[in-house]
Scaffold this motif. Structure first.
Motif, PDB file in Angstrom:
ATOM      1  N   SER B 325     -31.136 -57.194 -54.099  1.00 40.15           N
ATOM      2  CA  SER B 325     -29.938 -56.425 -53.747  1.00 40.15           C
ATOM      3  C   SER B 325     -28.653 -57.170 -54.062  1.00 40.15           C
ATOM      4  O   SER B 325     -27.638 -56.977 -53.425  1.00 40.15           O
ATOM      5  CB  SER B 325     -29.969 -56.019 -52.270  1.00 40.15           C
ATOM      6  OG  SER B 325     -30.676 -56.951 -51.511  1.00 40.15           O
ATOM      7  N   SER B 329     -22.512 -52.614 -57.884  1.00 41.04           N
ATOM      8  CA  SER B 329     -22.589 -51.374 -58.639  1.00 41.04           C
ATOM      9  C   SER B 329     -21.168 -50.854 -58.686  1.00 41.04           C
ATOM     10  O   SER B 329     -20.289 -51.392 -57.994  1.00 41.04           O
ATOM     11  CB  SER B 329     -23.488 -50.380 -57.922  1.00 41.04           C
ATOM     12  OG  SER B 329     -22.898 -50.080 -56.677  1.00 41.04           O
ATOM     13  N   LYS B 331     -20.257 -48.387 -57.259  1.00 40.76           N
ATOM     14  CA  LYS B 331     -20.055 -47.975 -55.870  1.00 40.76           C
ATOM     15  C   LYS B 331     -19.485 -49.106 -55.024  1.00 40.76           C
ATOM     16  O   LYS B 331     -18.599 -48.917 -54.216  1.00 40.76           O
ATOM     17  CB  LYS B 331     -21.400 -47.575 -55.256  1.00 40.76           C
ATOM     18  CG  LYS B 331     -21.614 -46.101 -55.122  1.00 40.76           C
ATOM     19  CD  LYS B 331     -20.917 -45.527 -53.929  1.00 40.76           C
ATOM     20  CE  LYS B 331     -20.714 -44.035 -54.003  1.00 40.76           C
ATOM     21  NZ  LYS B 331     -19.725 -43.620 -53.037  1.00 40.76           N
ATOM     22  N   ASP B 332     -20.036 -50.313 -55.238  1.00 41.68           N
ATOM     23  CA  ASP B 332     -19.564 -51.468 -54.477  1.00 41.68           C
ATOM     24  C   ASP B 332     -18.092 -51.696 -54.753  1.00 41.68           C
ATOM     25  O   ASP B 332     -17.313 -51.969 -53.857  1.00 41.68           O
ATOM     26  CB  ASP B 332     -20.335 -52.732 -54.885  1.00 41.68           C
ATOM     27  CG  ASP B 332     -21.713 -52.754 -54.284  1.00 41.68           C
ATOM     28  OD1 ASP B 332     -22.685 -52.672 -55.052  1.00 41.68           O
ATOM     29  OD2 ASP B 332     -21.810 -52.827 -53.053  1.00 41.68           O
ATOM     30  N   ASP B 335     -16.081 -48.985 -53.222  1.00 40.59           N
ATOM     31  CA  ASP B 335     -16.115 -49.171 -51.782  1.00 40.59           C
ATOM     32  C   ASP B 335     -15.113 -50.216 -51.324  1.00 40.59           C
ATOM     33  O   ASP B 335     -14.435 -50.053 -50.325  1.00 40.59           O
ATOM     34  CB  ASP B 335     -17.512 -49.645 -51.396  1.00 40.59           C
ATOM     35  CG  ASP B 335     -18.119 -48.706 -50.417  1.00 40.59           C
ATOM     36  OD1 ASP B 335     -18.871 -49.184 -49.577  1.00 40.59           O
ATOM     37  OD2 ASP B 335     -17.811 -47.503 -50.486  1.00 40.59           O
ATOM     38  N   GLU B 338     -11.703 -48.764 -51.290  1.00 43.04           N
ATOM     39  CA  GLU B 338     -11.435 -47.942 -50.123  1.00 43.04           C
ATOM     40  C   GLU B 338     -11.105 -48.803 -48.924  1.00 43.04           C
ATOM     41  O   GLU B 338     -10.157 -48.549 -48.191  1.00 43.04           O
ATOM     42  CB  GLU B 338     -12.657 -47.071 -49.793  1.00 43.04           C
ATOM     43  CG  GLU B 338     -12.845 -45.905 -50.721  1.00 43.04           C
ATOM     44  CD  GLU B 338     -11.641 -44.983 -50.786  1.00 43.04           C
ATOM     45  OE1 GLU B 338     -11.196 -44.676 -51.896  1.00 43.04           O
ATOM     46  OE2 GLU B 338     -11.113 -44.607 -49.720  1.00 43.04           O
ATOM     47  N   ALA B 339     -11.904 -49.837 -48.734  1.00 46.63           N
ATOM     48  CA  ALA B 339     -11.697 -50.712 -47.581  1.00 46.63           C
ATOM     49  C   ALA B 339     -10.349 -51.400 -47.642  1.00 46.63           C
ATOM     50  O   ALA B 339      -9.694 -51.580 -46.629  1.00 46.63           O
ATOM     51  CB  ALA B 339     -12.808 -51.749 -47.509  1.00 46.63           C
TER      52      ALA B 339
ATOM     53  N   ARG C 228     -24.121 -47.443 -45.620  1.00 48.95           N
ATOM     54  CA  ARG C 228     -23.561 -46.994 -46.896  1.00 48.95           C
ATOM     55  C   ARG C 228     -24.573 -46.255 -47.742  1.00 48.95           C
ATOM     56  O   ARG C 228     -24.234 -45.337 -48.460  1.00 48.95           O
ATOM     57  CB  ARG C 228     -23.022 -48.193 -47.658  1.00 48.95           C
ATOM     58  CG  ARG C 228     -21.705 -47.879 -48.298  1.00 48.95           C
ATOM     59  CD  ARG C 228     -21.355 -48.895 -49.287  1.00 48.95           C
ATOM     60  NE  ARG C 228     -22.146 -48.694 -50.488  1.00 48.95           N
ATOM     61  CZ  ARG C 228     -22.164 -49.546 -51.483  1.00 48.95           C
ATOM     62  NH1 ARG C 228     -21.482 -50.659 -51.398  1.00 48.95           N
ATOM     63  NH2 ARG C 228     -22.888 -49.319 -52.538  1.00 48.95           N
ATOM     64  N   ASP C 232     -23.692 -42.906 -49.666  1.00 52.07           N
ATOM     65  CA  ASP C 232     -23.742 -42.841 -51.132  1.00 52.07           C
ATOM     66  C   ASP C 232     -24.593 -41.684 -51.606  1.00 52.07           C
ATOM     67  O   ASP C 232     -24.305 -41.062 -52.617  1.00 52.07           O
ATOM     68  CB  ASP C 232     -24.347 -44.132 -51.702  1.00 52.07           C
ATOM     69  CG  ASP C 232     -23.375 -45.290 -51.643  1.00 52.07           C
ATOM     70  OD1 ASP C 232     -23.771 -46.415 -51.947  1.00 52.07           O
ATOM     71  OD2 ASP C 232     -22.205 -45.035 -51.285  1.00 52.07           O
ATOM     72  N   ARG C 238     -18.691 -39.940 -45.028  1.00 47.43           N
ATOM     73  CA  ARG C 238     -18.086 -41.263 -45.024  1.00 47.43           C
ATOM     74  C   ARG C 238     -17.468 -41.622 -43.672  1.00 47.43           C
ATOM     75  O   ARG C 238     -17.371 -42.786 -43.302  1.00 47.43           O
ATOM     76  CB  ARG C 238     -17.006 -41.321 -46.101  1.00 47.43           C
ATOM     77  CG  ARG C 238     -16.825 -42.713 -46.604  1.00 47.43           C
ATOM     78  CD  ARG C 238     -15.905 -42.805 -47.782  1.00 47.43           C
ATOM     79  NE  ARG C 238     -15.869 -44.176 -48.202  1.00 47.43           N
ATOM     80  CZ  ARG C 238     -15.260 -45.151 -47.517  1.00 47.43           C
ATOM     81  NH1 ARG C 238     -14.616 -44.868 -46.417  1.00 47.43           N
ATOM     82  NH2 ARG C 238     -15.296 -46.389 -47.943  1.00 47.43           N
ATOM     83  N   GLN C 241     -19.518 -43.916 -41.570  1.00 47.05           N
ATOM     84  CA  GLN C 241     -20.114 -45.090 -42.204  1.00 47.05           C
ATOM     85  C   GLN C 241     -19.713 -46.366 -41.468  1.00 47.05           C
ATOM     86  O   GLN C 241     -18.544 -46.589 -41.171  1.00 47.05           O
ATOM     87  CB  GLN C 241     -19.644 -45.167 -43.655  1.00 47.05           C
ATOM     88  CG  GLN C 241     -20.214 -46.347 -44.398  1.00 47.05           C
ATOM     89  CD  GLN C 241     -19.745 -46.375 -45.836  1.00 47.05           C
ATOM     90  OE1 GLN C 241     -19.613 -45.335 -46.477  1.00 47.05           O
ATOM     91  NE2 GLN C 241     -19.482 -47.552 -46.348  1.00 47.05           N
ATOM     92  N   GLN C 244     -18.500 -52.896 -44.095  1.00 42.20           N
ATOM     93  CA  GLN C 244     -17.295 -53.534 -44.597  1.00 42.20           C
ATOM     94  C   GLN C 244     -16.295 -52.515 -45.117  1.00 42.20           C
ATOM     95  O   GLN C 244     -15.105 -52.628 -44.901  1.00 42.20           O
ATOM     96  CB  GLN C 244     -17.660 -54.476 -45.722  1.00 42.20           C
ATOM     97  CG  GLN C 244     -16.500 -55.258 -46.242  1.00 42.20           C
ATOM     98  CD  GLN C 244     -16.999 -56.372 -47.137  1.00 42.20           C
ATOM     99  OE1 GLN C 244     -17.663 -56.130 -48.132  1.00 42.20           O
ATOM    100  NE2 GLN C 244     -16.718 -57.590 -46.768  1.00 42.20           N
ATOM    101  N   SER C 245     -16.808 -51.507 -45.829  1.00 42.61           N
ATOM    102  CA  SER C 245     -15.876 -50.517 -46.344  1.00 42.61           C
ATOM    103  C   SER C 245     -15.895 -49.260 -45.511  1.00 42.61           C
ATOM    104  O   SER C 245     -15.299 -48.257 -45.865  1.00 42.61           O
ATOM    105  CB  SER C 245     -16.237 -50.180 -47.779  1.00 42.61           C
ATOM    106  OG  SER C 245     -17.563 -49.708 -47.795  1.00 42.61           O
ATOM    107  N   GLY C 246     -16.582 -49.305 -44.403  1.00 44.87           N
ATOM    108  CA  GLY C 246     -16.561 -48.157 -43.493  1.00 44.87           C
ATOM    109  C   GLY C 246     -15.818 -48.588 -42.251  1.00 44.87           C
ATOM    110  O   GLY C 246     -14.777 -49.231 -42.331  1.00 44.87           O
TER     111      GLY C 246
END
Lengths: 264, 490, 321
Positions: B325, B329, B331-332, B335, B338-339, C228, C232, C238, C241, C244-246
């Motif tokens: 893992s 991606s 997505k990461d 993400d 967004e954060a 996540r 996804d 979302r 979620q 970290q990004s939620g």
């Protein structure tokens, strides 16, 4: 409009670690930060000033001289005047004494509103704003999550207070003491890089007991009617990890855990 | 030439559909991941490019470059957008970004001669997937694999997680095709080896878009033996032990595909479930059965030799699991974006350096100490550590990782936190004779030290720039320091 | 005989009796006279627990007017010379207590959670530093001991019912607050996972049975959250979620079903009191942090636990009837 923000600088409690063995807070040089609730008070005041430039914002704090750099950082934002009340003879004062000292200084200043936080991160008693209000003969409210900027002037303030179940809107005649909480979300801007080095030391006034004239018995430990005799860390039971299966025994274990902890 | 005329002309050289002037896309194209925080918070201090173009062939690239040369327009070559050092940042008005999006074909996979040829805009993952289907691999696995494309991977001299066995991109490239600013297209043919003068591939590999535009690459491929993968993990007392163990394996002549030593804080974020506040040492062996067995024996012997520093062995399954893992991606990346919008924080930064075996631990300790003592915002650090992840017979890298609470205005973040930390790491490394840029490229934000990095050999780099890019249109500010660009750095 | 004055808990009247426990710790059961001061009209649950109930006449003071209420308490203290005045640590209480302490010139301890009687002094204990430490406080001077008591910190076990004397306070109040209550809105129950005490969180391992988590959440009065992976895949929105990004959450109970526990997910977990993970892989990183690890299939777990909860609840109902 004239606003005075009464603030406190507290140790960065979130990063404090309690040494279970010695029962002391680990590290003697923990950083001081502006109390989170108080941040919102100053942020709201600066917001008002941004839309009404003739609004005057003074920040007052009682504390050791070591908080001077923090007061200076506030002066690097749009705060008009900074006053630090500091004198070794004030050390060890409880909230009753603190509010008397603050009150005596603030009584000499013109203001329409005193903005404070609701609770401090360290002591957390929420006494000072109320006792300050009592000293000055003013109304006071705490737990404010929102002040209506359209209904905030030298005559009155309209604001929302949140508790567990309700949000209540009040109107208070000014001058008065308003205690905001960090739930209000008012954010203080950061000092910009260009401003970070600006010398503001001559904009900070330091007030000592010489200026205020309290007698020895009125201040410090002598003047305090409560005394902290001991502090110790809150001990949490050591957690042990328990692995179970999806069978009757395992499910029962989980069930009992939930029941005991009051989740059912 | 004014912006509108530029765009008009580009529309004639290519087609209007290949010219992008969307303001969001242009804003996004003004900076890369070095200023990710300022970008998300919409406070970038750099100019926005004039257009992004998507040529479909080397000929089209040639025409665009010739046009830019004539009118002295800055060019930024771009493919996967995963650059982290400012290599894609824009420092000029009227810049043209040449994006390899339409150069997206896998041209040829040759399983007999063990070569694969792709256009610059092919994502590494795509080639890797195509090869895996047939039982082969590129052997190249940077953390950005799912997103990065070949043009950028070659332009930055990138390296992957299995480099200790397969080497870096420079060991994998066979031949390539590139276009120079005057429009000249050069094709370097595919041969296993030759001595036909200096190896001119190395003018292109690592040029970071400052000398030419890569349009096609041929790489070696390798047989893939996933069934032979073996993992080892250990908790060790300190970084010195970890590095010693890595060295032992390497100097004895073995090549695990993965050989890493993590410091405590860095280990904490990856291995929180077993690291027990220790440093973590891990190995992976892959390849044909016999080689894997021998490599495993070597790993075990090396660990045994360093047993004084070894605390305990970790379940191999945990290591295998973690490994699967590891990669980003898209997505990461999205993400994290967004954060960053909501919180005053990001996922951290890295500075990767290299040195010989005995110097690396010294650099590591010097850096950590200096940061903790000297960095004015040391109290805001939420993570500071590093790991060695690419080893050679004569040395290894150190990948410093750091993160911090961002308690300043977004537009100041880079100057208050990121850049000062990077500076300390670079200074300590250069002081002791290491390299400040192991595999991310110099980009723009280490160009302050390019001369120091190369010393008297900088002369050779300079001459290359004068020869191939006399007008200075290729990626202004990348690698070569520019006075005019200093305002975006300091 | 010691005298204590207890002001009403305006948020939950019946909890006013809990402050009697605090008084008992100080003086001993049956060793003091209790005076409750109430604004409420109805107070049946309090009858028999206090020696005196002093009702403030309706309309004398607004229920949210700390200054007016201070007046009343100050006068009552002048009349009765209480040894201690205990005020519930409600929002109102926190505005009254400090003002009253100032007026009476006496020491006040806030948010008291415990009281210890030593041979020669009473030790008042309260949390400080965001609950990380406990402070022991002693009272100095001659004034009444004043405390604001943290809600739910004390629990009163009723003894023999007393003959409560009820009186009404009618003296006019002098210092009124210039505060008007404009309106009251019910606090909208936010579905924000950050506000929930109980979170039932699902990860990749429960992607086929995600709706089942809502059943469990309902049963435990919690909220559903997701890692996540599920967001996804479009299985969860979302807004729920965790990571970290939620959102970053601190519930009292976090049940992680089919969650691996990547560092990004963990970044969203802060100060979880109890963590239960349900996973087919007992080796998953998140299991390392859990208080309980249930190794097994999540759907089976939910079914079986729900059965047990339902049985317990219906049994409870039976007993009541």
């Amino acid at each position: 409009m004239k606003i005075i923000c009464v603030v406190k600088f507290v140790p960065d409690v979130d990063s404090l670690v309690c040494d279970v063995e010695t029962a002391a807070m680990a590290g003697t040089d923990f950083r001081m930060i502006l109390n989170p609730d108080d941040v919102c008070a100053v942020a709201f005041a600066l917001g008002v000033k941004a839309s009404s430039p003739d609004c005057h914002v003074e920040v007052v704090s009682m504390g050791p001289l070591s908080v001077r750099p923090h007061m200076e950082d506030l002066l690097r934002l749009a705060v008009d005047r900074g006053t630090l009340i500091s004198d070794p003879v004030f050390d060890g004062s409880d909230t009753l004494v603190t509010s008397a000292v603050l009150g005596r200084y603030i009584a000499t200043r013109p203001f329409d509103c005193l903005l404070t936080g609701s609770r401090s991160l360290d002591g957390g008693s929420a006494h000072v704003p109320a006792q300050l209000a009592e000293t000055l003969g003013l109304d006071q409210m705490l737990g404010i999550i929102r002040i209506d900027p359209q209904q905030f002037d030298s005559t009155r303030a309209v604001f929302d207070v949140e508790d567990e179940n309700t949000v209540t809107t009040y109107e208070m005649a000014m001058p008065g003491v308003l205690g905001v909480t960090r739930q209000s979300g008012y954010k203080l801007p950061y000092v910009t890089l260009t401003n970070m080095r600006r010398d503001v030391s001559d904009e900070l006034a330091v007030i000592t007991n010489q200026d205020l004239g309290f007698s020895e018995t009125e201040i410090g430990p002598a003047g305090s009617l409560t005394k902290v005799v001991k502090t110790y860390p809150r001990t949490y039971e050591k957690k042990a990890r328990h692995t179970v299966g999806n069978d009757e025994e395992g499910i029962s274990y989980v069930f009992n855990f939930l029941k005991e902890k009051g989740f059912l | 030439m004014d912006k509108n005329t530029i765009i008009e002309n580009l529309g004639k050289i290519l087609t209007p559909a290949q010219v992008n002037t969307d303001s969001e896309d242009l804003y996004d194209a003004s900076a890369d991941r070095y200023k990710k925080y300022a970008k998300v918070r919409r406070v970038l201090d750099v100019p926005v490019p004039a257009a992004i173009v998507y040529p479909g062939s080397a000929e089209e690239v040639s025409q665009v470059l010739a046009f830019c040369s004539e009118y002295k327009l800055n060019v930024i070559p771009r493919a996967g957008k995963t650059a982290t050092e400012g290599g894609l940042e824009n420092w000029k008005e009227n810049t043209i970004v040449i994006d390899a999006r339409h150069l997206d074909k896998i041209l040829h996979i040759d399983l007999y001669n063990m070569q694969a040829t792709v256009q610059a805009g092919v994502p590494l993952q795509e080639l890797e997937d195509a090869l895996r289907e047939k039982g082969f691999t590129t052997g190249h696995s940077p953390q950005s694999k799912p997103v990065a494309k070949f043009g950028g991977l070659v332009a930055t001299r990138s390296i992957g997680q299995f480099s200790t066995l397969y080497g870096g991109i420079e060991d994998m490239v066979v031949g390539l095709e590139c276009v120079f600013p005057d429009g000249h297209i050069s094709r370097i043919k595919n041969v296993a080896r030759r001595s036909g003068g200096p190896d001119i591939r190395h003018i292109v590999i690592g040029n970071e878009g400052s000398l030419c535009y890569i349009t096609e690459v041929t790489v070696k491929i390798f047989r893939y033996y996933p069934e032979n993968n073996r993992f080892y993990g250990y908790l060790v007392k300190d970084m010195e032990t970890g590095i010693k163990a890595l060295r032992e394996v390497m100097v004895n002549g073995f090549r695990p595909s993965v050989a890493r030593a993590y410091s405590e804080e860095d280990a904490a974020q990856h291995f929180y479930h077993f690291h027990k506040n220790r440093c973590v040492l891990l190995f992976m062996a892959e390849g044909p059965e016999g080689i894997v067995q021998a490599t495993c024996q070597a790993i075990e012997a090396a660990v045994e030799k360093c047993r004084d520093g070894i605390v305990e062995q970790v379940d191999s399954e945990l290591i295998a699991d973690w490994f699967n893992s590891l990669n980003w991606s898209q997505k990461d990346i999205d993400d994290e974006f967004e954060a960053m919008k909501e919180n005053d924080s990001h996922a951290g930064f890295t500075t990767e350096i290299s040195a010989d075996w005995e110097t690396i631990p010294i650099i590591y300790n010097n850096v950590i100490q200096r940061i903790r003592q000297e960095f004015p915002r040391a109290h805001d650090l939420t993570m500071l550590g590093g790991h060695s992840s690419h080893s050679y017979i004569n040395g290894t890298n150190m990948y410093f990782v750091y993160n911090y609470r961002i308690l300043c205005a977004p537009e100041d973040e880079m100057r208050v936190y990121h850049h000062p930390l990077q500076r300390i790491i670079v200074e300590e490394t250069l002081k002791l004779g290491g390299s400040m840029c192991h595999h991310h490229g110099i980009g723009k934000f280490r160009n302050e030290w390019t001369r120091q990095e190369h010393g008297t050999a900088y002369y050779m780099l300079e001459k290359l720039k004068q020869a191939f890019d006399p007008e200075g249109i290729m990626n202004f500010g990348t690698i070569y320091p520019q006075e005019e660009g200093a305002k975006y750095q300091k | 005989m010691k005298k204590t004055c207890i002001f009403q808990d305006t948020e939950k009247t019946e909890n006013t009796t809990d402050l009697l426990e605090a008084a008992e710790r100080m003086y001993g059961r049956g060793q003091f006279e209790s005076h409750a001061v109430l604004l409420a009209d109805s107070f049946d649950p309090l009858m028999g627990s206090f020696h005196h109930i002093i009702r403030v006449a309706r309309g004398l003071v607004d229920s949210y007017d700390p200054r007016g209420i201070c007046d009343i308490l100050e006068n009552l203290h002048k009349e009765n010379r209480f040894d201690s005045i205990l005020i519930p640590g409600t929002s109102l209480g926190q505005m009254i207590a400090p003002r009253l302490a100032k007026r009476l010139g006496t020491g006040l301890a806030a948010g008291v959670t415990d009281i210890k009687k030593n041979t020669d002094y009473i030790e008042i204990i309260r949390p400080a530093c965001a609950g990380k430490i406990l402070e022991s406080i002693v009272h100095k001077g001659n004034g009444p001991m004043m405390m604001s008591i943290r809600p739910n910190a004390f629990e009163y076990t009723p003894g023999e019912p007393l003959q409560t004397v009820v009186s009404t306070y009618t003296e006019p109040v002098n210092s009124q607050s210039a505060v008007k209550r404009l309106h009251v809105k019910k606090n909208r129950q936010t579905c924000d996972i950050r506000d929930s005490e109980v979170l039932i969180a699902g990860g990749g391992g429960v992607k086929d049975i995600f709706p089942e988590l809502y059943r469990l959440a309902d049963a435990l009065k919690g909220t559903v959250a997701a890692s996540r992976k599920l967001v996804d895949q479009g299985i969860a929105p979302r807004s729920i979620q965790v990571g970290q990004s939620g959102k970053t959450v601190s519930p009292r109970l976090y049940m992680a079903l089919g969650i691996h526990g990547s560092m990004q997910h963990l970044a969203g977990l802060r100060h979880i009191a109890s963590l239960i993970s349900i996973n087919t892989a007992a080796n998953a990183p998140i299991c390392r942090l859990s208080d309980i690890v249930v190794q097994g299939d999540a759907r089976q777990f939910i079914d079986r636990l729900m059965k047990k909860i339902a049985a317990y609840r219906s049994k409870g109902n039976e007993e009541l009837t």
